[in-house]
Design a protein around this motif. Structure first.
Motif, PDB file in Angstrom:
ATOM      1  N   GLU A  94       0.815  -1.211   0.000  1.00  0.00           N
ATOM      2  CA  GLU A  94       0.000   0.000   0.000  1.00  0.00           C
ATOM      3  C   GLU A  94       0.850   1.262   0.000  1.00  0.00           C
ATOM      4  O   GLU A  94       0.338   2.355  -0.224  1.00  0.00           O
ATOM      5  CB  GLU A  94      -0.926  -0.016   1.219  1.00  0.00           C
ATOM      6  CG  GLU A  94      -1.923  -1.160   1.178  1.00  0.00           C
ATOM      7  CD  GLU A  94      -2.840  -1.171   2.376  1.00  0.00           C
ATOM      8  OE1 GLU A  94      -4.017  -0.768   2.218  1.00  0.00           O
ATOM      9  OE2 GLU A  94      -2.393  -1.582   3.468  1.00  0.00           O
ATOM     10  N   THR A  95       2.162   1.093   0.234  1.00  0.00           N
ATOM     11  CA  THR A  95       3.059   2.258   0.289  1.00  0.00           C
ATOM     12  C   THR A  95       3.952   2.347  -0.943  1.00  0.00           C
ATOM     13  O   THR A  95       4.924   3.101  -0.944  1.00  0.00           O
ATOM     14  CB  THR A  95       3.930   2.190   1.559  1.00  0.00           C
ATOM     15  OG1 THR A  95       4.621   0.942   1.591  1.00  0.00           O
ATOM     16  CG2 THR A  95       3.077   2.327   2.804  1.00  0.00           C
ATOM     17  N   HIS A  96       3.624   1.577  -1.984  1.00  0.00           N
ATOM     18  CA  HIS A  96       4.436   1.602  -3.208  1.00  0.00           C
ATOM     19  C   HIS A  96       3.533   1.416  -4.412  1.00  0.00           C
ATOM     20  O   HIS A  96       2.705   0.494  -4.452  1.00  0.00           O
ATOM     21  CB  HIS A  96       5.491   0.493  -3.179  1.00  0.00           C
ATOM     22  CG  HIS A  96       6.277   0.376  -4.455  1.00  0.00           C
ATOM     23  ND1 HIS A  96       7.176   1.341  -4.852  1.00  0.00           N
ATOM     24  CD2 HIS A  96       6.284  -0.581  -5.421  1.00  0.00           C
ATOM     25  CE1 HIS A  96       7.720   0.978  -6.005  1.00  0.00           C
ATOM     26  NE2 HIS A  96       7.190  -0.177  -6.367  1.00  0.00           N
ATOM     27  N   LEU A  97       3.678   2.282  -5.396  1.00  0.00           N
ATOM     28  CA  LEU A  97       2.908   2.206  -6.630  1.00  0.00           C
ATOM     29  C   LEU A  97       3.774   1.622  -7.733  1.00  0.00           C
ATOM     30  O   LEU A  97       4.827   2.173  -8.061  1.00  0.00           O
ATOM     31  CB  LEU A  97       2.404   3.593  -7.041  1.00  0.00           C
ATOM     32  CG  LEU A  97       1.582   3.662  -8.336  1.00  0.00           C
ATOM     33  CD1 LEU A  97       0.295   2.862  -8.178  1.00  0.00           C
ATOM     34  CD2 LEU A  97       1.273   5.113  -8.690  1.00  0.00           C
ATOM     35  N   SER A  98       3.369   0.498  -8.296  1.00  0.00           N
ATOM     36  CA  SER A  98       4.136  -0.151  -9.350  1.00  0.00           C
ATOM     37  C   SER A  98       4.125   0.693 -10.619  1.00  0.00           C
ATOM     38  O   SER A  98       3.083   1.195 -11.048  1.00  0.00           O
ATOM     39  CB  SER A  98       3.548  -1.538  -9.657  1.00  0.00           C
ATOM     40  OG  SER A  98       4.223  -2.138 -10.735  1.00  0.00           O
ATOM     41  N   LYS A  99       5.309   0.849 -11.234  1.00  0.00           N
ATOM     42  CA  LYS A  99       5.437   1.639 -12.459  1.00  0.00           C
ATOM     43  C   LYS A  99       5.343   0.782 -13.721  1.00  0.00           C
ATOM     44  O   LYS A  99       5.198   1.311 -14.816  1.00  0.00           O
ATOM     45  CB  LYS A  99       6.780   2.380 -12.458  1.00  0.00           C
ATOM     46  CG  LYS A  99       6.957   3.369 -11.308  1.00  0.00           C
ATOM     47  CD  LYS A  99       8.330   4.007 -11.340  1.00  0.00           C
ATOM     48  CE  LYS A  99       8.532   4.960 -10.183  1.00  0.00           C
ATOM     49  NZ  LYS A  99       9.904   5.556 -10.171  1.00  0.00           N
ATOM     50  N   ASN A 100       5.450  -0.536 -13.571  1.00  0.00           N
ATOM     51  CA  ASN A 100       5.518  -1.421 -14.727  1.00  0.00           C
ATOM     52  C   ASN A 100       4.299  -2.321 -14.893  1.00  0.00           C
ATOM     53  O   ASN A 100       4.242  -3.125 -15.806  1.00  0.00           O
ATOM     54  CB  ASN A 100       6.778  -2.294 -14.633  1.00  0.00           C
ATOM     55  CG  ASN A 100       8.046  -1.470 -14.638  1.00  0.00           C
ATOM     56  OD1 ASN A 100       8.489  -0.995 -15.671  1.00  0.00           O
ATOM     57  ND2 ASN A 100       8.630  -1.280 -13.455  1.00  0.00           N
TER      58      ASN A 100
END
Length: 302
Positions: free
Chosen positions: A73-79
């Motif tokens: 919940e504290t990281h947004l995937s870029k790929n």
């Protein structure tokens, strides 16, 4: 036996082409079988590839296995698209009050960062602590194995002078251990990382047992003495072309990478890679599910 996965997951198409039985929820619920519930925290950038790789190996047992993919919940995937994550992943906050028979936490290409500088380190620590009370057996892969060894046992990771990339021979340190049942005296496993946990540090820790290592790749499989934590520094789950894709990506970035060792015939990147680790990859995952998940987990969590 089949895997129970979310309807519409892209990996299903590839797995069916490989004749791997994937069951929809409605049919699974009609069977009077105690399903093994496995949570997968997928930290890899291209999540669809890792999903397929892991599901391929988790299918190779007589057990019915239900998979929950979990996202941070504290990281947004870029790929990976937000649509894919919304449809097939559950945020950790949604599952942290649940119990699972098994947990898999994947690697992530962040070995160059000190743990405390990883943006989602606090949430990673929360997941690691949660696994102690809510999970029967956990498997940590590559960076996750290093992070868990650091969090639980204080073992440091050390940067390598150059990236370790290739398929390396390994030997057994404890051949009678259940997780190694059926393993050959010498077997090959892919590695792809820029840091290591040193064998001597593992051996010094009385709470850990070194199960397998490589002269070139170092410590490979480490297990806690209570058999509830398995640390795997390599990538048994990799498909045939995964190292090639990583190599091609690094070439395109102008990083001048070394050709992965023992991977391309004649070390020629234009040739089709030879896959020589599949049997041991299947053994690793089926032994883990059988001896360290199914045999240890309670029939009903209380």
């Amino acid at each position: 036996m089949p895997l129970k996965v979310p309807n519409g997951l892209p990996a299903i198409t590839q797995l069916k082409e490989e004749n791997i039985f994937v069951m929809k929820a409605q049919r699974a619920e009609s069977q009077d079988i105690r399903t093994m519930r496995i949570a997968v925290v997928n930290l890899m950038p291209v999540k669809e590839t890792t999903e397929t790789d892991l599901l391929r190996l988790l299918s190779n047992t007589p057990l019915q296995v239900e998979i929950d993919f979990v996202r941070l919940e504290t990281h947004l995937s870029k790929n990976t698209s937000s649509n894919h994550l919304d449809n097939f992943y559950r945020p950790f906050g949604e599952v942290k009050n649940q119990r699972y028979d098994g947990l898999i936490v994947t690697g992530a290409p962040i070995e160059h960062l000190p743990y405390e500088e990883v943006a989602y380190w606090a949430e990673m620590q929360e997941i690691l602590d949660w696994s102690q009370t809510n999970v029967t057996s956990s498997m940590f892969i590559c960076w996750a194995s290093q992070a868990a060894l650091y969090h639980f046992y204080g073992l440091q990771k050390y940067p390598l002078s150059k990236k370790l990339s290739g398929v390396y021979p390994h030997t057994l340190s404890c051949p009678t251990h259940p997780i190694l049942r059926g393993f050959d005296d010498l077997f090959y496993i892919p590695h792809s990382r820029n840091s290591e946990v040193r064998v001597e540090d593992v051996v010094r820790c009385k709470a850990l047992e070194l199960l397998s290592s490589s002269e070139e790749a170092g410590a490979y499989m480490v297990m806690s003495r209570d058999s509830r934590q398995l640390f795997v520094t390599g990538h048994a789950e990799y498909a045939r072309n995964t190292l090639k894709q990583e190599y091609d990506r690094d070439v395109a970035k102008g990083l001048n990478p070394t050709v992965p060792k023992n991977y391309f015939p004649l070390d020629d990147p234009t040739l089709k890679p030879t896959k020589i680790w599949a049997s041991h990859a299947h053994l690793l995952f089926s032994n883990w599910l059988n001896y360290h998940v199914y045999q240890l987990t309670p029939y009903e969590w209380s």
